[in-house]
Design a protein around this motif. Structure first.
Motif, PDB file in Angstrom:
ATOM      1  N   PRO A 201      63.297 103.019  24.303  1.00  0.00           N
ATOM      2  CA  PRO A 201      63.746 102.063  23.156  1.00  0.00           C
ATOM      3  C   PRO A 201      63.028 102.368  21.859  1.00  0.00           C
ATOM      4  O   PRO A 201      61.992 102.938  22.046  1.00  0.00           O
ATOM      5  CB  PRO A 201      63.663 100.728  23.761  1.00  0.00           C
TER       6      PRO A 201
ATOM      7  N   TYR B 122      72.285  97.208  25.159  1.00  0.00           N
ATOM      8  CA  TYR B 122      71.408  98.012  25.910  1.00  0.00           C
ATOM      9  C   TYR B 122      70.496  97.425  26.990  1.00  0.00           C
ATOM     10  O   TYR B 122      70.531  95.994  26.931  1.00  0.00           O
ATOM     11  CB  TYR B 122      70.076  98.561  25.195  1.00  0.00           C
TER      12      TYR B 122
ATOM     13  N   ALA C 299      65.493 102.484  27.868  1.00  0.00           N
ATOM     14  CA  ALA C 299      66.794 101.770  27.730  1.00  0.00           C
ATOM     15  C   ALA C 299      67.888 102.289  27.917  1.00  0.00           C
ATOM     16  O   ALA C 299      68.386 103.830  27.870  1.00  0.00           O
ATOM     17  CB  ALA C 299      66.796 101.572  26.072  1.00  0.00           C
ATOM     18  N   PHE C 300      69.106 101.866  28.836  1.00  0.00           N
ATOM     19  CA  PHE C 300      70.101 102.349  29.319  1.00  0.00           C
ATOM     20  C   PHE C 300      71.384 101.800  28.333  1.00  0.00           C
ATOM     21  O   PHE C 300      71.899 100.407  28.432  1.00  0.00           O
ATOM     22  CB  PHE C 300      70.523 102.157  30.599  1.00  0.00           C
ATOM     23  N   PRO C 301      72.015 102.717  27.543  1.00  0.00           N
ATOM     24  CA  PRO C 301      73.205 102.164  26.914  1.00  0.00           C
ATOM     25  C   PRO C 301      74.515 102.168  27.633  1.00  0.00           C
ATOM     26  O   PRO C 301      74.601 102.959  28.371  1.00  0.00           O
ATOM     27  CB  PRO C 301      73.121 103.202  25.746  1.00  0.00           C
ATOM     28  N   CYS C 302      75.215 100.824  27.168  1.00  0.00           N
ATOM     29  CA  CYS C 302      76.220 100.562  28.162  1.00  0.00           C
ATOM     30  C   CYS C 302      77.644 100.945  27.551  1.00  0.00           C
ATOM     31  O   CYS C 302      78.808 100.528  27.979  1.00  0.00           O
ATOM     32  CB  CYS C 302      76.295  99.158  28.482  1.00  0.00           C
TER      33      CYS C 302
ATOM     34  N   ASN D  13      67.143  96.973  28.837  1.00  0.00           N
ATOM     35  CA  ASN D  13      65.930  97.849  28.596  1.00  0.00           C
ATOM     36  C   ASN D  13      65.319  97.652  30.065  1.00  0.00           C
ATOM     37  O   ASN D  13      65.313  96.680  30.801  1.00  0.00           O
ATOM     38  CB  ASN D  13      65.368  96.964  27.671  1.00  0.00           C
TER      39      ASN D  13
ATOM     40  N   THR E  98      69.536  93.737  26.146  1.00  0.00           N
ATOM     41  CA  THR E  98      69.227  93.538  24.745  1.00  0.00           C
ATOM     42  C   THR E  98      70.478  93.732  24.095  1.00  0.00           C
ATOM     43  O   THR E  98      70.548  95.087  23.833  1.00  0.00           O
ATOM     44  CB  THR E  98      67.852  94.106  24.115  1.00  0.00           C
TER      45      THR E  98
ATOM     46  N   ALA F 272      75.495  95.022  29.962  1.00  0.00           N
ATOM     47  CA  ALA F 272      73.925  95.085  30.096  1.00  0.00           C
ATOM     48  C   ALA F 272      73.738  93.706  30.835  1.00  0.00           C
ATOM     49  O   ALA F 272      72.634  93.964  31.826  1.00  0.00           O
ATOM     50  CB  ALA F 272      73.468  95.140  28.917  1.00  0.00           C
TER      51      ALA F 272
END
Length: 625
Positions: free
Chosen positions: A46, A101, A55-58, A103, A98, A73
């Motif tokens: 992040p 994302y 961080a994983f973007p959705c 986190n 968040t 998320a």
């Protein structure tokens, strides 16, 4: 898919925790819309480390989940919570949505135990022990690079091509492709005729006697004298000098005669050509040995010259090629600013284009390649657009798999290099100046402690590292300004800085060993001893270094896929800086017990990672500096 027991990737371990949740939360529930590999590729640090480690973007899940990324998320975090509470989602310790994302905070000990033993054993880049998706066969690739002209001297400008091509060969091989490294020597053409004109007609018997060594460089100087004389006569003729015009016409007639005789294999002239050509080839071979570069196949323009002219005649008869003002070529209208591609001059002699068509067919038919990469400077971009389009019109389906990797030129701080102005730095002078500088500035203090051979070897390694890193660190779309002093600096974004960090890390292990503090072999095995050692790691600098090491393979993969070694240079520079921060904040030698073992393991992993990364750039990694 690769056996997960051999997968040391932290990102993929996290992805395996998320993968089943994505399938369960999709609408309707079923297969995950993203594979483990695709999830791992999306994971990234992040912007603020306080938010988490990854961080994983959705965004890519919006269609499958039928809701907005922020709600996705949140849903994933809620689904993951029971597993986190039960400690069943290693190495994930916490998940916080968040916005769009998710986190993720990692259990550093678990993450390190997963990554570091394999990294310290050098397995992060080994086939079968790195992340893999599917069992697709990799293409058979030929990378043609270097391509020096015989009868010309090898100078610093040639090094960008050599370093770039060699790095691409190493990167694509690391990425799993079968790569044929090829060189294509320019051993025929107008430059040969100019050189031999001066050698035969302008030098007396004594002047034609070559020196005992460096004959290729000597021959290159002869070519330069010939080229400069012709350029001078041309300028003077344009200014109205009748004498210069006469001598220019005589010289052009003679060089054309030499060129035609060589194309028709005149016995006497061919013998002279073969002898002088070998002087250049011998010098090139010595340069390649010093640079640690090798080729799987060597092509020569002289081998495809005749075939190229036969191809021109063949496709002229077929009606694809046309005659225009006595010359032969093809109209490629899509290249609007220069649609006519010249393939045979009016006097019947060949051009680069003639030979490139013959060489391409030879590559396709003899070597059965699936992909053909040409590493040639950006000034030849239009030429290769024509070559590839012409091959396509000639009926070669492989034309679509031909690719030109163009790069910008190398300049000096005072401006572009010019052979005529004497501002070209010849390779031998470059090598001697750089090795002498390294020896006197950095290594002379070890005289008596190290053997003379060790000092000379290290000086050569550091000089080579400075040259190669300097040629690779900038993107191929950017010009390079060669600055010897800057490139040899032990501080900043240079090859010697990375080599120094590797040597410094290696010295930590040696100094620890001198006082009986060595890495327990059991810690390398990935069992309880490993877990105990990595559980002791927790400093921010240790966390930063571990997470950065986890991106070694993705960085290599990306550099290979994009044909951009500069991205690996940036990664290694960041890794070296992170190690220095760790070394300042987390002293290894005073540590004891599990913490000592954890830090020794981490240092060992950094040493292997740096060495492997440098090797993919063709740069040695000295243990001492």
């Amino acid at each position: 898919m690769a056996d997960s027991s051999l997968d040391h990737s932290i990102a993929r371990a996290v992805a395996r925790q998320l993968h089943p949740l994505l399938g369960a939360l999709a609408q309707p529930p079923g297969e995950s819309p993203l594979s483990v590999g695709e999830i791992a590729e999306l994971l990234a640090p992040p912007p603020n480390r306080d938010l988490g480690d990854l961080a994983f973007p959705c965004f890519k899940l919006a269609r499958a989940f039928r809701k907005g990324p922020p709600l996705i998320a949140k849903a994933i975090a809620e689904a993951l919570e029971p597993r986190l509470a039960a400690g069943e989602a290693p190495p994930v310790a916490a998940a916080t949505p968040t916005g769009p994302y998710l986190n993720l905070r990692l259990d550093l000990g678990q993450a390190a135990a997963l990554l570091l033993p394999g990294a310290a054993r050098g397995e992060l880049l080994e086939p079968g022990k790195r992340p893999a998706e599917g069992d697709e066969a990799k293409p058979r690739v030929m990378i043609e690079y270097s391509q020096p002209n015989t009868h010309k001297a090898f100078h610093v400008g040639h090094m960008r091509n050599l370093c770039l091509g060699d790095a691409l060969v190493r990167l694509l091989r690391a990425d799993g492709s079968e790569v044929i490294a090829a060189n294509y020597f320019g051993d025929v053409g107008a430059h040969i005729a100019k050189c031999l004109w001066w050698y035969l007609d302008r030098l007396d018997d004594a002047g034609r006697q070559p020196p005992g060594d460096h004959r290729g460089e000597w021959l290159g100087k002869i070519y330069t004298r010939a080229h400069n004389q012709l350029a001078q006569w041309e300028e003077e003729a344009k200014a109205g000098d009748d004498g210069a015009a006469y001598w220019l016409a005589e010289a052009k007639a003679r060089t054309t005669e030499i060129l035609l005789k060589l194309e028709h294999r005149d016995p006497e002239l061919t013998a002279i050509w073969e002898q002088t050509r070998q002087w250049s080839l011998d010098e090139f071979a010595e340069i390649y040995r010093w640079c640690g570069v090798s080729f799987d196949h060597l092509f020569y323009e002289s081998e495809v010259d005749g075939e190229g002219l036969r191809m021109v005649e063949e496709y002229l008869e077929r009606g694809l090629f046309v005659v225009s003002e006595g010359a032969v070529g093809i109209f490629n209208e899509e290249i609007k600013h220069m649609p006519f591609f010249l393939l045979r001059k009016g006097d019947g002699t060949s051009l680069y284009s003639t030979k490139d068509l013959a060489l391409a067919r030879l590559k396709f038919e003899k070597f059965a390649i699936d992909r053909s990469i040409y590493v040639v400077d950006v000034r030849q971009s239009d030429h290769f657009r024509h070559v590839f389009r012409t091959l396509e019109k000639m009926g070669f389906p492989q034309a679509s798999a031909c690719e030109h990797v163009g790069y910008e030129m190398v300049e000096l701080p005072e401006g572009p290099m010019s052979g005529r102005k004497g501002t070209v730095i010849l390779f031998r002078a470059l090598r001697e100046r750089m090795t002498d500088h390294v020896r006197s500035a950095y290594l002379e203090r070890f005289r008596g402690e190290w053997s003379d051979e060790a000092i000379d070897e290290t000086a050569a390694s550091v000089a080579l590292g400075a040259i190669k890193y300097g040629m690779l660190a900038r993107d191929i779309n950017q010009k390079i300004v060669f600055d010897m002093d800057a490139w040899l600096d032990l501080e900043g974004n240079t090859g010697p800085y990375l080599q120094y960090v590797h040597a410094r890390a290696s010295s930590i292990l040696r100094k620890c060993a001198e006082v009986g503090k060595e890495l327990d072999p059991a810690v390398l095995l990935g069992g309880e001893a490993t877990s105990a050692a990595t559980a002791a790691l927790g400093e921010d600098q240790e966390r930063e270094l571990i997470l950065l090491l986890d991106t070694l393979w993705p960085t290599v993969h990306n550099a290979a896929q994009t044909l951009r070694p500069s991205s690996l240079c940036t990664y290694l520079y960041n890794l070296a800086k992170a190690f220095n921060r760790f070394n300042q904040a987390c002293p290894v030698k005073p540590s004891e017990g599990a913490l000592l073992q954890g830090r020794l393991l981490l240092v060992s992993a950094v040493i292997r990672g740096l060495a492997q990364g440098l090797d993919l750039l063709g740069i040695p990694a000295p243990d001492r500096m």
